[in-house]
Design an enzyme around this catalytic site. Structure first.
Site, PDB file in Angstrom:
ATOM      1  N   LYS A  90       0.787  -1.238   0.000  1.00 24.41           N
ATOM      2  CA  LYS A  90       0.000   0.000   0.000  1.00 24.41           C
ATOM      3  C   LYS A  90       0.815   1.282   0.000  1.00 24.41           C
ATOM      4  CE  LYS A  90      -0.746   1.081   4.588  1.00 24.41           C
ATOM      5  NZ  LYS A  90      -0.778   0.932   5.929  1.00 24.41           N
ATOM      6  N   LYS A 132      -7.787   5.994  -3.077  1.00 28.03           N
ATOM      7  CA  LYS A 132      -6.858   6.032  -4.233  1.00 28.03           C
ATOM      8  C   LYS A 132      -7.329   5.142  -5.371  1.00 28.03           C
ATOM      9  CE  LYS A 132      -3.069   7.485  -1.312  1.00 28.03           C
ATOM     10  NZ  LYS A 132      -3.869   7.466  -0.054  1.00 28.03           N
ATOM     11  N   LYS A 144      -5.864  -1.370  -6.605  1.00 29.48           N
ATOM     12  CA  LYS A 144      -6.998  -1.457  -5.683  1.00 29.48           C
ATOM     13  C   LYS A 144      -8.326  -1.282  -6.434  1.00 29.48           C
ATOM     14  CE  LYS A 144      -6.661  -1.689  -1.501  1.00 29.48           C
ATOM     15  NZ  LYS A 144      -6.601  -2.857  -0.578  1.00 29.48           N
ATOM     16  N   ARG A 257       3.213  16.527  -5.188  1.00 30.89           N
ATOM     17  CA  ARG A 257       4.091  15.410  -5.563  1.00 30.89           C
ATOM     18  C   ARG A 257       3.418  14.562  -6.623  1.00 30.89           C
ATOM     19  NH1 ARG A 257       4.838  12.287  -0.218  1.00 30.89           N
ATOM     20  NH2 ARG A 257       2.655  12.875  -0.114  1.00 30.89           N
TER      21      ARG A 257
HETATM   22  N1  LIG Z   1      -3.737   2.587   6.562  1.00 32.45           N
HETATM   23  C1  LIG Z   1      -4.487   3.397   5.866  1.00 32.45           C
HETATM   24  O1  LIG Z   1      -4.438   4.612   6.054  1.00 32.45           O
HETATM   25  C2  LIG Z   1      -5.450   2.846   4.836  1.00 32.45           C
HETATM   26  C3  LIG Z   1      -6.328   3.731   4.195  1.00 32.45           C
HETATM   27  C4  LIG Z   1      -7.222   3.233   3.253  1.00 32.45           C
HETATM   28  C5  LIG Z   1      -7.242   1.876   2.969  1.00 32.45           C
HETATM   29  N2  LIG Z   1      -6.354   1.028   3.588  1.00 32.45           N
HETATM   30  C6  LIG Z   1      -6.391  -0.390   3.236  1.00 32.45           C
HETATM   31  O2  LIG Z   1      -6.585  -1.135   4.433  1.00 32.45           O
HETATM   32  C7  LIG Z   1      -5.892  -2.371   4.339  1.00 32.45           C
HETATM   33  C8  LIG Z   1      -5.080  -2.611   5.602  1.00 32.45           C
HETATM   34  O3  LIG Z   1      -4.181  -1.524   5.774  1.00 32.45           O
HETATM   35  P1  LIG Z   1      -3.216  -1.456   7.023  1.00 32.45           P
HETATM   36  O4  LIG Z   1      -3.019  -0.016   7.306  1.00 32.45           O
HETATM   37  O5  LIG Z   1      -3.656  -2.371   8.095  1.00 32.45           O
HETATM   38  O6  LIG Z   1      -1.874  -2.023   6.358  1.00 32.45           O
HETATM   39  P2  LIG Z   1      -0.512  -2.454   7.079  1.00 32.45           P
HETATM   40  O7  LIG Z   1      -0.469  -1.967   8.474  1.00 32.45           O
HETATM   41  O8  LIG Z   1       0.588  -2.097   6.132  1.00 32.45           O
HETATM   42  O9  LIG Z   1      -0.643  -4.039   7.111  1.00 32.45           O
HETATM   43  C9  LIG Z   1      -0.617  -4.797   5.938  1.00 32.45           C
HETATM   44  C10 LIG Z   1      -0.801  -6.261   6.321  1.00 32.45           C
HETATM   45  O10 LIG Z   1      -0.807  -7.049   5.121  1.00 32.45           O
HETATM   46  C11 LIG Z   1       0.088  -8.133   5.284  1.00 32.45           C
HETATM   47  N3  LIG Z   1       0.535  -8.520   3.958  1.00 32.45           N
HETATM   48  C12 LIG Z   1       1.197  -7.751   3.041  1.00 32.45           C
HETATM   49  N4  LIG Z   1       1.425  -8.480   1.932  1.00 32.45           N
HETATM   50  C13 LIG Z   1       0.860  -9.690   2.152  1.00 32.45           C
HETATM   51  C14 LIG Z   1       0.767 -10.865   1.377  1.00 32.45           C
HETATM   52  N5  LIG Z   1       1.273 -10.945   0.145  1.00 32.45           N
HETATM   53  N6  LIG Z   1       0.130 -11.950   1.900  1.00 32.45           N
HETATM   54  C15 LIG Z   1      -0.387 -11.893   3.160  1.00 32.45           C
HETATM   55  N7  LIG Z   1      -0.326 -10.811   3.925  1.00 32.45           N
HETATM   56  C16 LIG Z   1       0.299  -9.728   3.431  1.00 32.45           C
HETATM   57  C17 LIG Z   1       1.172  -7.583   6.211  1.00 32.45           C
HETATM   58  O11 LIG Z   1       1.858  -8.597   6.936  1.00 32.45           O
HETATM   59  P3  LIG Z   1       3.154  -9.355   6.346  1.00 32.45           P
HETATM   60  O12 LIG Z   1       4.032  -8.304   5.760  1.00 32.45           O
HETATM   61  O13 LIG Z   1       3.714 -10.072   7.508  1.00 32.45           O
HETATM   62  O14 LIG Z   1       2.620 -10.314   5.319  1.00 32.45           O
HETATM   63  C18 LIG Z   1       0.300  -6.816   7.205  1.00 32.45           C
HETATM   64  O15 LIG Z   1      -0.282  -7.723   8.122  1.00 32.45           O
HETATM   65  C19 LIG Z   1      -5.109  -2.355   3.039  1.00 32.45           C
HETATM   66  O16 LIG Z   1      -5.817  -3.114   2.079  1.00 32.45           O
HETATM   67  C20 LIG Z   1      -5.085  -0.894   2.629  1.00 32.45           C
HETATM   68  O17 LIG Z   1      -5.083  -0.768   1.233  1.00 32.45           O
HETATM   69  C21 LIG Z   1      -5.477   1.486   4.528  1.00 32.45           C
END
Ligand SMILES: NC(=O)c1ccc[n+]([C@@H]2O[C@H](COP(=O)([O-])OP(=O)(O)OC[C@H]3O[C@@H](n4cnc5c(N)ncnc54)[C@H](OP(=O)(O)O)[C@@H]3O)[C@@H](O)[C@H]2O)c1
Length: 334
Positions: A90, A132, A144, A257
Site C-alpha cells: 500500500k 486512491k 486497488k 508530488r
Molecule cells: N492505513 C491506511 O491509512 C489505509 C487507508 C485506506 C485503505 N487502507 C487499506 O486497508 C488495508 C489494511 O491496511 P493497514 O493499514 O492495516 O496495512 P498495514 O499496516 O501495512 O498491514 C498490511 C498487512 O498485510 C500483510 N501482507 C502484506 N502483503 C501480504 C501478502 N502478500 N500476503 C499476506 N499478507 C500480506 C502484512 O503482513 P506481512 O508483511 O507479515 O505479510 C500486514 O499484516 C489495506 O488493504 C489498505 O489498502 C489502509
C-alpha cells in the site's frame, strides 16, 4: 453478529488487523479469529501482545501464508464464516517502483482470496479499499480499483448461494504509517520551525481506525453483495493540521508530488446514479443484472444526480481546535 463465528483477516498483523482484533474482543465473543500474513516476527509480536487469547485452543490463531498462495488460503479458510481482506502492498512509491509485486499481491491476491472463499463456503467477505482506487493516478490505486471490481463481480460467481462479497472504502487513517501526521511530527520533534505543505489548497478526510473497523462490521451485517460502503466523516485543510500540530511553525508551499491529489475522492459523479445516503454513511450499489432494488438497505435516500463526495466539497470541516482535540484521541496506536 460475530458471536460464535470464525473470522479470518488477511493482513491481520497490520494496523487495521490489530484494531479489528481489539474491537471484536471487546464487543463480541467470536469462536476464532485467524490472522493470516507472511512475517513470522509480526505474528510473534502480536501473539505476545494478545497472550491471553493466543494460548493453545484460544480465540486467536495465527497462520503464516501469502495471499499469492491459493492453496494455503484454502487450507486456512476451512470452517471460516467471515473473511476480511486487508492484506495489501500500500505504499504508493513502492508500488510504482515494483509494479509486478503490487499486481501479484493486490490483484492476484484478491483473485486467490475470492476463489478460496468460494471453495470453502465462507458466508461473507469484506475487502478494504481506498480513496486512491477512485479515478486512480498511481499503480497502488490502479491495483486497488481492480481489486474492488473483482470483489463486487465475485457475487456473480456465488450464484446467490454465498459468499456475499462487499467493499469498504476509506482514505488515509489518522496517524497511519507514512501519512502526513507522523511526517510533520518528525520535523517538529527534530526542532524544525517550518512545515512543508505540497499545496495550500490541499484537503483530506479525517477517519480513525475505530471508524474504519465499525464500517467493516456494518458491511458484514447489512451487505447483500457488491456494495461499496463509505463513512460520512469530516474533512480538514492540511494547513489547519499543520497549525494544530505546531501553532508557531512557518508553512512553506513546496509543490504537489507525483501521484498526489488535491482532495481525496470517495464518490464520483458517475457513481451518483447508484449511491444512497444514510445517517452515517453512503452506499454505492452495484450495476449488475442480478441486482434487485429490494436489496437496497432500508433507511437511505438516493443522492442527487451528479453528487460527488470529496474531502474538498465536504460540508463538515474540522477547525484547528477540533483537530488538536482529535490528535489527542484518534491516532493509530499500533
Ligand atoms: N492505513 C491506511 O491509512 C489505509 C487507508 C485506506 C485503505 N487502507 C487499506 O486497508 C488495508 C489494511 O491496511 P493497514 O493499514 O492495516 O496495512 P498495514 O499496516 O501495512 O498491514 C498490511 C498487512 O498485510 C500483510 N501482507 C502484506 N502483503 C501480504 C501478502 N502478500 N500476503 C499476506 N499478507 C500480506 C502484512 O503482513 P506481512 O508483511 O507479515 O505479510 C500486514 O499484516 C489495506 O488493504 C489498505 O489498502 C489502509
Amino acid at each position: 453478529m460475530l458471536n460464535g463465528k470464525t473470522i479470518l483477516i488477511t493482513g491481520g498483523t497490520g494496523s487495521f488487523g490489530h484494531h479489528f482484533v481489539d474491537y471484536v474482543l471487546a464487543h463480541y465473543q467470536p469462536k476464532k479469529i485467524i490472522i493470516y500474513s507472511r512475517d513470522e516476527f509480526k505474528q510473534f509480536n502480536m501473539q505476545n501482545a494478545y497472550r491471553q487469547y493466543s494460548q493453545p485452543g484460544g480465540v486467536l490463531r495465527f497462520f503464516i501464508g501469502d495471499v499469492r498462495d491459493k492453496e494455503r488460503l484454502t487450507r486456512a479458510m476451512q470452517g471460516v464464516d467471515y473473511v476480511i481482506h486487508a492484506a495489501a502492498l500500500k505504499q504508493v512509491p513502492a508500488c510504482e517502483y515494483n509494479p509486478n509485486e503490487a499486481i501479484k499481491t493486490n490483484i492476484n491476491g484478491a483473485m486467490n482470496v475470492i476463489d478460496a472463499c468460494l471453495d470453502c463456503g465462507v458466508q461473507k467477505v469484506v475487502a478494504l479499499s481506498t480513496d486512491k482506487s477512485v479515478n486512480p493516478i498511481n499503480l497502488y490505486g490502479g491495483t486497488k480499483l481492480v481489486s474492488d471490481k473483482l470483489f463486487c463481480a465475485a457475487n456473480s460467481y456465488s450464484g446467490g448461494k454465498g459468499p456475499i462479497f462487499s467493499v469498504v472504502r476509506y482514505g488515509n487513517v489518522a496517524g497511519s504509517r507514512g501519512s502526513v501526521i507522523p511526517f510533520f511530527q518528525d520535523i517538529i520533534d527534530q526542532g524544525g520551525r517550518e512545515l512543508p505543505i505540497t499545496d495550500f489548497r490541499m484537503t483530506r478526510f479525517w477517519i480513525s481506525l475505530e471508524q474504519g473497523v465499525e464500517l467493516v462490521i456494518k458491511a458484514l451485517e447489512v451487505s447483500q453483495g457488491g456494495e461499496t460502503f463509505i463513512s460520512k466523516i469530516p474533512s480538514f485543510k492540511i494547513t489547519d493540521l499543520a497549525k494544530a500540530m505546531s501553532p508557531d511553525c512557518n508553512l512553506k508551499e513546496v509543490g504537489i508530488r507525483e501521484g498526489e491529489k488535491l482532495h481525496e475522492i470517495m464518490i464520483t459523479s458517475e457513481d451518483s446514479a447508484r449511491t444512497y445516503e444514510y445517517d452515517d454513511s453512503y452506499i454505492i450499489y452495484p450495476h449488475y443484472d442480478w441486482w434487485l432494488d429490494r436489496m437496497i438497505v432500508p433507511g437511505g435516500k438516493p443522492v442527487e444526480a451528479g453528487f460527488e463526495y470529496t474531502s474538498g466539497n465536504n460540508k463538515v470541516f474540522l477547525t484547528v481546535e477540533e483537530l488538536q482535540q482529535k490528535l489527542k484521541t484518534d491516532l493509530d496506536k499500533h
